[in-house]
Write an enzyme that holds these catalytic residues in place. Structure first.
Site, mmCIF file in Angstrom:
data_model
loop_
_atom_site.group_PDB
_atom_site.id
_atom_site.type_symbol
_atom_site.label_atom_id
_atom_site.label_comp_id
_atom_site.label_asym_id
_atom_site.label_seq_id
_atom_site.Cartn_x
_atom_site.Cartn_y
_atom_site.Cartn_z
ATOM 1 N N ALA A 295 44.348 2.842 -30.188
ATOM 2 C CA ALA A 295 43.711 1.984 -29.181
ATOM 3 C C ALA A 295 42.492 2.655 -28.577
ATOM 4 O O ALA A 295 41.932 2.170 -27.596
ATOM 5 C CB ALA A 295 44.714 1.618 -28.090
ATOM 6 N N ASP B 192 37.363 14.231 -25.746
ATOM 7 C CA ASP B 192 38.742 13.781 -25.576
ATOM 8 C C ASP B 192 39.671 14.940 -25.211
ATOM 9 O O ASP B 192 40.511 14.821 -24.314
ATOM 10 C CB ASP B 192 39.239 13.098 -26.860
ATOM 11 C CG ASP B 192 38.348 11.935 -27.254
ATOM 12 O OD1 ASP B 192 37.595 11.450 -26.393
ATOM 13 O OD2 ASP B 192 38.402 11.530 -28.430
ATOM 14 N N GLU C 183 29.053 7.346 -23.715
ATOM 15 C CA GLU C 183 29.694 7.156 -25.020
ATOM 16 C C GLU C 183 28.807 7.656 -26.158
ATOM 17 O O GLU C 183 27.607 7.356 -26.212
ATOM 18 C CB GLU C 183 30.009 5.671 -25.203
ATOM 19 C CG GLU C 183 31.376 5.417 -25.774
ATOM 20 C CD GLU C 183 32.504 5.909 -24.865
ATOM 21 O OE1 GLU C 183 33.030 7.018 -25.141
ATOM 22 O OE2 GLU C 183 32.860 5.209 -23.909
ATOM 23 N N THR D 212 27.750 10.451 -26.482
ATOM 24 C CA THR D 212 26.822 11.460 -25.975
ATOM 25 C C THR D 212 27.363 12.872 -26.203
ATOM 26 O O THR D 212 26.588 13.824 -26.208
ATOM 27 C CB THR D 212 26.586 11.249 -24.470
ATOM 28 O OG1 THR D 212 27.857 10.986 -23.854
ATOM 29 C CG2 THR D 212 25.664 10.063 -24.219
HETATM 30 C C1 GLA Z 1 35.694 9.424 -29.917
HETATM 31 C C2 GLA Z 1 35.459 10.911 -30.141
HETATM 32 C C3 GLA Z 1 34.754 11.537 -28.938
HETATM 33 C C4 GLA Z 1 33.517 10.753 -28.545
HETATM 34 C C5 GLA Z 1 33.833 9.270 -28.447
HETATM 35 C C6 GLA Z 1 32.611 8.434 -28.204
HETATM 36 O O1 GLA Z 1 36.607 9.246 -28.866
HETATM 37 O O2 GLA Z 1 36.683 11.563 -30.364
HETATM 38 O O3 GLA Z 1 34.442 12.880 -29.227
HETATM 39 O O4 GLA Z 1 32.465 10.998 -29.432
HETATM 40 O O5 GLA Z 1 34.475 8.775 -29.607
HETATM 41 O O6 GLA Z 1 32.075 8.702 -26.951
#
Ligand code: GLA
Length: 394
Positions: free
Chosen positions: A134, A183, A44, A46
């Site tokens: 969420a 994501d 997370e 990262t």
């Molecule tokens: C969000 C961001 C991702 C990532 C996460 C944390 O989902 O969109 O790029 O940085 O937070 O891991």
């Protein structure tokens, strides 16, 4: 256990996109494209530190029913908002002209055009059961579904590996959210039954078998339903702190601080807050690598303590958890989960717990009871399995 509070079930989403298209535009769509939401198993914050992540795609998905129109211009109807919006070439000539949910669609068109692609004019209808707000990447699912649809409809020569970066640009530059590449990579590049081990510097991926079923295990997702507050501001602040740490240590990114050099690196930092942020990122990268090793060896149960250690690190060092997610993690562990952690950007969102399949109900109930005791809004919990990334539906 309760499902995310969206109407209908996942199986209805393609049908709902088709029905929406047909009733809005008076004819059936040329095709339908689906892209999933994601949870991050571990790794997370990262991604924007050039590090490692290990997300997998959810059964919850966004479906775009679409057809080209032969003219430049885009019309988009969304079931969730009940609105129909239109935008033209002028609106995608520079970032920011279309606002609200339409910005994710217009931003995707903008990013494609900005990269030199001739994006076909199109009509679209969108349905989704990825819960909004969420932390399950509903925005990446929307960008990825639209991008996949337009790339197919336009016959664009756009390799899959290049797609997440374009979808991320839509979000960073057009919508204005400073997210990393995780994501969109998850929504586009994940495979069923696997977690996606992504090196966020080289963008190399390895599909890691994540066979929960044959191990008798389930990932339970718990939507904490905590009110999301100041999320973008806190996210920016974490990014800035990581960049400051890297600058102070003279490395391009915190990825470049090796785990066995962590103590020495921390000793060179004056600010205790920056020390904590750096410690989270460096240890979290190592936890991703350790998780991948265990999964490669088929030792799925044993990743539990790494998940929990990740949560503790997010709580104490990165300081991105809130009471609801901490309570959900503690209650899941007390009820027998092998490991549990918040997943996603933080300040609310979802928790995931690794549980024996026959303990799913018991763990979900334990979390709900712990919430009731504290007077929190009742959580939503549901089991998930890794599903495929963005694709055209038959
Ligand atoms: C969000 C961001 C991702 C990532 C996460 C944390 O989902 O969109 O790029 O940085 O937070 O891991």
């Amino acid at each position: 256990m309760s499902q995310p509070d969206q109407p209908g079930s996942a199986a209805d989403i393609p049908a709902r996109a088709t029905a929406g298209y047909t009733s809005e535009y008076g004819e059936p769509p040329a095709g339908r494209w689906a892209a999933p939401g994601r949870v991050n198993l571990i790794g997370e914050h990262t991604d924007y530190n050039d590090g490692f992540v290990l997300p997998f795609a959810l059964p919850q998905q966004t479906v775009v029913a679409a057809a080209t129109t032969g003219e430049p211009g885009w019309t988009v109807w969304s079931e969730q908002s009940g609105e129909r919006i239109e935008f033209d070439l002028d609106d995608v000539s520079e970032p920011g002209r279309v606002k609200g949910w339409g910005a994710y669609v217009a931003g995707t068109v903008w990013a494609l055009r900005d990269a030199g692609f001739d994006v076909p004019g199109a009509r679209m209808a969108i349905a989704s059961d990825v819960p909004l707000g969420a932390g399950l990447s509903s925005s990446a699912a929307l960008e990825s579904a639209v991008l996949t649809a337009l790339a197919d409809l336009g016959g664009l020569d756009l390799p899959v590996d290049d797609r997440p970066g374009l979808a991320q640009r839509a979000e960073n530059r057009y919508v204005g959210i400073p997210s990393g590449i995780m994501d969109q990579s998850a929504s586009i590049r994940c495979q069923g039954g696997h977690a996606l081990f992504l090196d966020c510097r080289s963008l190399a991926v390895e599909q890691i078998p994540f066979d929960l079923d044959s191990a008798g295990l389930t990932i339970l997702v718990v939507d904490s339903r905590a009110p999301h507050q100041h999320v973008t501001g806190e996210y920016r602040a974490r990014r800035a702190a990581c960049e400051e740490g890297a600058r102070a240590l003279g490395v391009p990114a915190l990825r470049d601080v090796p785990i066995d050099g962590l103590d020495a690196a921390l000793a060179r930092l004056d600010d205790p807050m920056i020390q904590r942020r750096v410690r989270h990122i460096v240890t979290e990268n190592q936890r991703v690598l350790d998780t991948v090793e265990l999964l490669r060896a088929g030792r799925v149960r044993e990743i539990g303590p790494l998940l929990t250690a990740s949560h503790v690190s997010m709580r104490d060092d990165f300081e991105i958890t809130v009471a609801e997610v901490d309570v959900a993690v503690e209650a899941a562990l007390a009820a027998g989960a092998y490991g549990a952690r918040m997943t996603g950007g933080g300040f609310g969102g979802c928790v995931l717990a690794l549980v024996d399949t026959d303990r799913v109900e018991a763990v979900a109930t334990a979390v709900a009871d712990a919430y009731a005791e504290r007077g929190f809004t009742a959580p939503h919990s549901w089991p998930v399995l890794p599903t495929p990334g963005a694709h055209r539906l038959p």
